[in-house]
Design a protein around this motif. Structure first.
Motif, PDB file in Angstrom:
ATOM      1  N   GLU A  90       1.321  -1.281   0.238  1.00 25.36           N
ATOM      2  CA  GLU A  90      -0.034   0.147   0.006  1.00 25.36           C
ATOM      3  C   GLU A  90      -0.133   1.035  -0.229  1.00 25.36           C
ATOM      4  OE1 GLU A  90      -3.500   1.141   2.377  1.00 25.36           O
ATOM      5  OE2 GLU A  90      -3.483  -0.054   1.725  1.00 25.36           O
ATOM      6  N   ALA A  91       2.427   1.114   1.244  1.00 20.55           N
ATOM      7  CA  ALA A  91       3.117   2.009   0.312  1.00 20.55           C
ATOM      8  C   ALA A  91       3.533   2.368  -1.035  1.00 20.55           C
ATOM      9  CB  ALA A  91       4.203   2.051   2.018  1.00 20.55           C
ATOM     10  N   ASP A  92       4.029   1.745  -1.668  1.00 17.46           N
ATOM     11  CA  ASP A  92       4.793   1.310  -2.708  1.00 17.46           C
ATOM     12  C   ASP A  92       6.468   0.963  -2.344  1.00 17.46           C
ATOM     13  OD1 ASP A  92       4.980   1.172  -5.349  1.00 17.46           O
ATOM     14  OD2 ASP A  92       5.552   3.424  -5.178  1.00 17.46           O
ATOM     15  N   ALA A  93       5.962  -0.152  -1.401  1.00 17.55           N
ATOM     16  CA  ALA A  93       7.789  -0.768  -1.069  1.00 17.55           C
ATOM     17  C   ALA A  93       6.934  -1.945  -1.123  1.00 17.55           C
ATOM     18  CB  ALA A  93       7.384  -0.097   0.594  1.00 17.55           C
ATOM     19  N   HIS A  94       8.016  -2.554  -0.978  1.00 18.80           N
ATOM     20  CA  HIS A  94       8.265  -3.816   0.074  1.00 18.80           C
ATOM     21  C   HIS A  94       9.488  -4.674   0.821  1.00 18.80           C
ATOM     22  CE1 HIS A  94      12.099  -3.433  -3.039  1.00 18.80           C
ATOM     23  NE2 HIS A  94      12.078  -4.315  -2.476  1.00 18.80           N
ATOM     24  N   ILE A  95       8.604  -5.854   0.866  1.00 10.37           N
ATOM     25  CA  ILE A  95       9.699  -6.648   2.469  1.00 10.37           C
ATOM     26  C   ILE A  95      11.058  -6.997   1.302  1.00 10.37           C
ATOM     27  CG2 ILE A  95      10.313  -7.976   3.759  1.00 10.37           C
ATOM     28  CD1 ILE A  95       7.337  -7.819   4.144  1.00 10.37           C
ATOM     29  N   GLU A  96      12.567  -6.391   1.778  1.00  5.55           N
ATOM     30  CA  GLU A  96      14.147  -6.930   0.948  1.00  5.55           C
ATOM     31  C   GLU A  96      14.674  -8.005   1.333  1.00  5.55           C
ATOM     32  OE1 GLU A  96      16.884  -4.540  -1.611  1.00  5.55           O
ATOM     33  OE2 GLU A  96      17.120  -4.389  -0.135  1.00  5.55           O
ATOM     34  N   ASP A  97      14.221  -8.093   2.758  1.00  3.87           N
ATOM     35  CA  ASP A  97      14.695  -8.866   3.925  1.00  3.87           C
ATOM     36  C   ASP A  97      14.683  -9.481   4.959  1.00  3.87           C
ATOM     37  OD1 ASP A  97      16.743 -10.883   3.689  1.00  3.87           O
ATOM     38  OD2 ASP A  97      18.686  -9.296   5.084  1.00  3.87           O
ATOM     39  N   VAL A  98      14.245 -10.737   5.528  1.00  3.42           N
ATOM     40  CA  VAL A  98      14.177 -10.491   6.830  1.00  3.42           C
ATOM     41  C   VAL A  98      15.529 -11.539   7.271  1.00  3.42           C
ATOM     42  CG1 VAL A  98      12.295 -11.279   8.491  1.00  3.42           C
ATOM     43  CG2 VAL A  98      11.750 -10.581   6.443  1.00  3.42           C
ATOM     44  N   GLN A  99      15.235 -11.096   8.752  1.00  4.33           N
ATOM     45  CA  GLN A  99      16.176 -11.447   9.946  1.00  4.33           C
ATOM     46  C   GLN A  99      15.888 -12.202  10.725  1.00  4.33           C
ATOM     47  OE1 GLN A  99      20.030  -9.426  10.259  1.00  4.33           O
ATOM     48  NE2 GLN A  99      21.079 -10.982   8.957  1.00  4.33           N
ATOM     49  N   THR A 100      15.650 -13.660  11.346  1.00  6.62           N
ATOM     50  CA  THR A 100      15.114 -13.872  12.941  1.00  6.62           C
ATOM     51  C   THR A 100      15.954 -14.698  13.789  1.00  6.62           C
ATOM     52  OG1 THR A 100      15.016 -16.088  11.898  1.00  6.62           O
ATOM     53  CG2 THR A 100      12.861 -13.977  11.561  1.00  6.62           C
ATOM     54  N   ARG A 114      11.770  -1.897   1.653  1.00  3.17           N
ATOM     55  CA  ARG A 114      12.615  -0.651   0.365  1.00  3.17           C
ATOM     56  C   ARG A 114      11.742  -0.169   0.041  1.00  3.17           C
ATOM     57  NH1 ARG A 114      17.683   0.166  -1.104  1.00  3.17           N
ATOM     58  NH2 ARG A 114      18.451  -1.466  -0.112  1.00  3.17           N
ATOM     59  N   GLU A 115      12.066   1.009  -0.502  1.00  2.21           N
ATOM     60  CA  GLU A 115      10.677   1.889  -1.368  1.00  2.21           C
ATOM     61  C   GLU A 115      10.954   0.789  -2.475  1.00  2.21           C
ATOM     62  OE1 GLU A 115       9.840   6.808  -0.696  1.00  2.21           O
ATOM     63  OE2 GLU A 115      11.742   6.181  -1.725  1.00  2.21           O
ATOM     64  N   GLY A 116       9.505   1.498  -3.030  1.00  5.00           N
ATOM     65  CA  GLY A 116       9.691   0.670  -5.014  1.00  5.00           C
ATOM     66  C   GLY A 116       8.817  -0.023  -4.733  1.00  5.00           C
ATOM     67  N   GLY A 117       6.910  -0.802  -5.624  1.00  5.94           N
ATOM     68  CA  GLY A 117       6.914  -1.452  -5.122  1.00  5.94           C
ATOM     69  C   GLY A 117       7.449  -2.938  -5.651  1.00  5.94           C
ATOM     70  N   VAL A 118       6.591  -3.917  -5.276  1.00 11.53           N
ATOM     71  CA  VAL A 118       7.242  -5.121  -5.425  1.00 11.53           C
ATOM     72  C   VAL A 118       6.827  -5.864  -7.061  1.00 11.53           C
ATOM     73  CG1 VAL A 118       6.547  -7.722  -5.718  1.00 11.53           C
ATOM     74  CG2 VAL A 118       6.297  -6.160  -4.008  1.00 11.53           C
TER      75      VAL A 118
END
Length: 533
Positions: A90-100, A114-118
């Motif tokens: 919705e914010a025209d962004a995407h999840i680039e990486d996830v660490q747990t 990160r900004e920028g759509g999927v």
């Protein structure tokens, strides 16, 4: 305290101090955070974090309001990532990486947004399967193609594709590996470092045209893996390597046979031309030409006829030959031009279908099935069936998310090599050879089918009860043959009933397969199926 936890807590301290683009959440749920005005409010909050961080934001999940490391259970973490992904979209962004990290029997995660759509994946995407004898330079050639860098003579670029520790140590590929590069108006878009997920994802995002490589195995004991790579993927072209210092071998002939048996347009790359003189290169090219003519194919030397002719003429019958060296980079510009201009050959027909090649589990995400989309299109949120299980039933699942070469995508079309995170099934229940289909499909599991087969090599005759391994899509299963005329001799073409020995699969009329047992090999086409009762 572990080193990883110490690093996490230092990151939390910095986040508390400067705020800015860092946001702390214990959890996010669909029922609470996507209802009413909460969704718009949280999306606006995310846009503010992105603005504060010059297009990047960090979300720390599993943390209490006072900054304590609470941890959440894996299902809650997965749901939180699903909700965050929708907010990012919705914010025209995407999840680039996830660490747990494991904390208090739960999980704490750090998601980079990160900004920028999927990425949309409707650009033309060509998939190439490599083959060739061990040490004939397949992985090295592909490594130099995707990076644009010469090899050092010791297989430095090969290391970008050999993913298992023993492969790197021995210098031999033992499983399928994947690589990608692309093209834009200025030419090739190379991967700076294929070992970095972000660099590979960047190519997928920036290139107008993508070329994915399915790099197979050259060592004879892993022939079944090579067959799986060539038969079980939706390939557009084959790339067969023949080393100039060694020339065609028996393995070369076997790999060529598999490529051509699947009617795959193929390019032959003469590799390692820097190691020999021009006379030897000419000799090996003549050997390759004789080998192709033996199987009724027409060789086309690109050095003599040009790239235009290769692009126009390549087919199931015409095989271009290119001289290359990953050390001097000779011939790589020619391959670049070919891969930039060659049309996609695989057709997208019918509803979504993907045979599972691999499965694995990702902390905080769950079960992931990877493979090549054979037909149709898949989107996050789609409801699917997976199976058949050993008893023939299919299980309902939901698509959590989709990744292509480490880049999260909103959808994937036929020909894409993807990993699909699935909700509703454990990774231990997923097996290679299963298939993903739309929820409303009515698949019929098959234990037995009819086929027309050609025996390429066999020491004696094939009689009733002969049990080779059948490679069909990503299926690799022992099966019993019952020839219509009681037997099949080397070179024969005939009808046979084929029955899987251990379990059913989804098999359809018209599918091609390869069968092998020791040095015995053959190819076949499914002519009819017998669904289970």
């Amino acid at each position: 305290m572990s080193r990883d936890r110490a690093l996490l807590e230092r990151a939390l301290d910095r986040g508390e101090q400067d705020g800015g683009n860092v946001e702390f959440k214990e959890r996010l749920s669909r029922d609470v955070h996507l209802e009413g005005g909460r969704r718009e409010s949280l999306a606006a909050q995310l846009r503010h974090r992105l603005l504060s961080g010059d297009g990047e934001a960090t979300y720390v999940v599993g943390v209490t309001d006072d900054g304590g490391l609470a941890g959440v259970d894996p299902d809650t973490f997965s749901e939180t990532m699903d909700v965050l992904s929708l907010l990012a979209e919705e914010a025209d962004a995407h999840i680039e990486d996830v660490q747990t990290w494991g904390i208090n029997d739960g999980l704490v995660g750090v998601a980079q947004v990160r900004e920028g759509g999927v990425l949309e994946t409707d650009d033309e995407h060509v998939v190439v399967g490599t083959a060739g004898h061990v040490d004939h330079g397949k992985s090295t050639l592909v490594g130099s193609l995707v990076t644009g860098k010469p090899d050092d003579g010791d297989g430095a670029t090969r290391a970008f594709l050999d993913v298992q520790p023993h492969e790197v140590e021995r210098g031999l590929s033992a499983d399928l590996s994947y690589a990608v590069y692309g093209f834009d108006d200025d030419g090739p878009v190379h991967v700076r470092n294929p070992n970095r997920k972000a660099d590979r994802a960047e190519v997928v995002q920036e290139a107008d045209r993508l070329v994915s490589f399915v790099d197979t195995v050259g060592h004879e004991p892993w022939l079944r893996t090579t067959i799986r790579g060539l038969v079980g993927q939706k390939l557009d072209y084959g790339l067969l390597t023949v080393a100039a210092d060694d020339g065609p071998t028996r393995t070369t002939r076997e790999h060529l046979g598999v490529l051509l048996a699947t009617d795959l347009p193929t390019i032959v790359a003469i590799t390692k031309t820097d190691l020999v003189d021009d006379e030897r290169i000419e000799e090996v090219e003549r050997e390759v030409e004789r080998l192709l003519r033996e199987v009724d194919k027409s060789p086309l030397r690109v050095s003599r006829h040009g790239v235009d002719a290769a692009v126009e003429e390549i087919s199931e019958q015409v095989v271009p030959i290119v001289e290359t060296s990953a050390i001097t980079m000779e011939g790589l510009e020619t391959l670049d031009e070919l891969f930039d201009r060659l049309p996609k050959t695989s057709q997208d027909t019918g509803e979504f279908r993907m045979y599972v090649d691999r499965s694995y589990s990702v902390t905080g995400v769950g079960a992931v099935a990877s493979g090549t989309v054979m037909a149709g299109e898949i989107e996050a949120g789609d409801e699917l069936l997976i199976g058949p299980m050993s008893d023939g039933r299919f299980q309902e699942v939901e698509v959590r998310s989709i990744e292509m070469h480490y880049h999260r995508v909103d959808k994937a079309q036929a020909g894409r090599i993807v990993g699909i995170a699935l909700k509703g099934i454990k990774e231990s229940a997923i097996e290679r050879g299963m298939v993903l289909l739309p929820r409303d499909a009515d698949p019929e599991p098959v234990r037995e089918f009819e086929a027309e087969v050609m025996v390429l090599n066999h020491p004696t005759r094939i009689g009733e009860g002969y049990e080779p391994v059948v490679h069909l899509e990503t299926i690799a299963e022992a099966a019993a043959f019952y020839p219509e005329n009681g037997r099949l001799l080397p070179g024969d073409t005939g009808e046979t009933t084929v029955r899987f020995k251990f379990r059913p699969y989804l098999v359809e009329e018209g599918q091609k397969f390869v069968f092998r047992e020791g040095r015995s090999k053959g190819v076949g086409t499914v002519t009819d199926v017998h669904p289970m009762d």
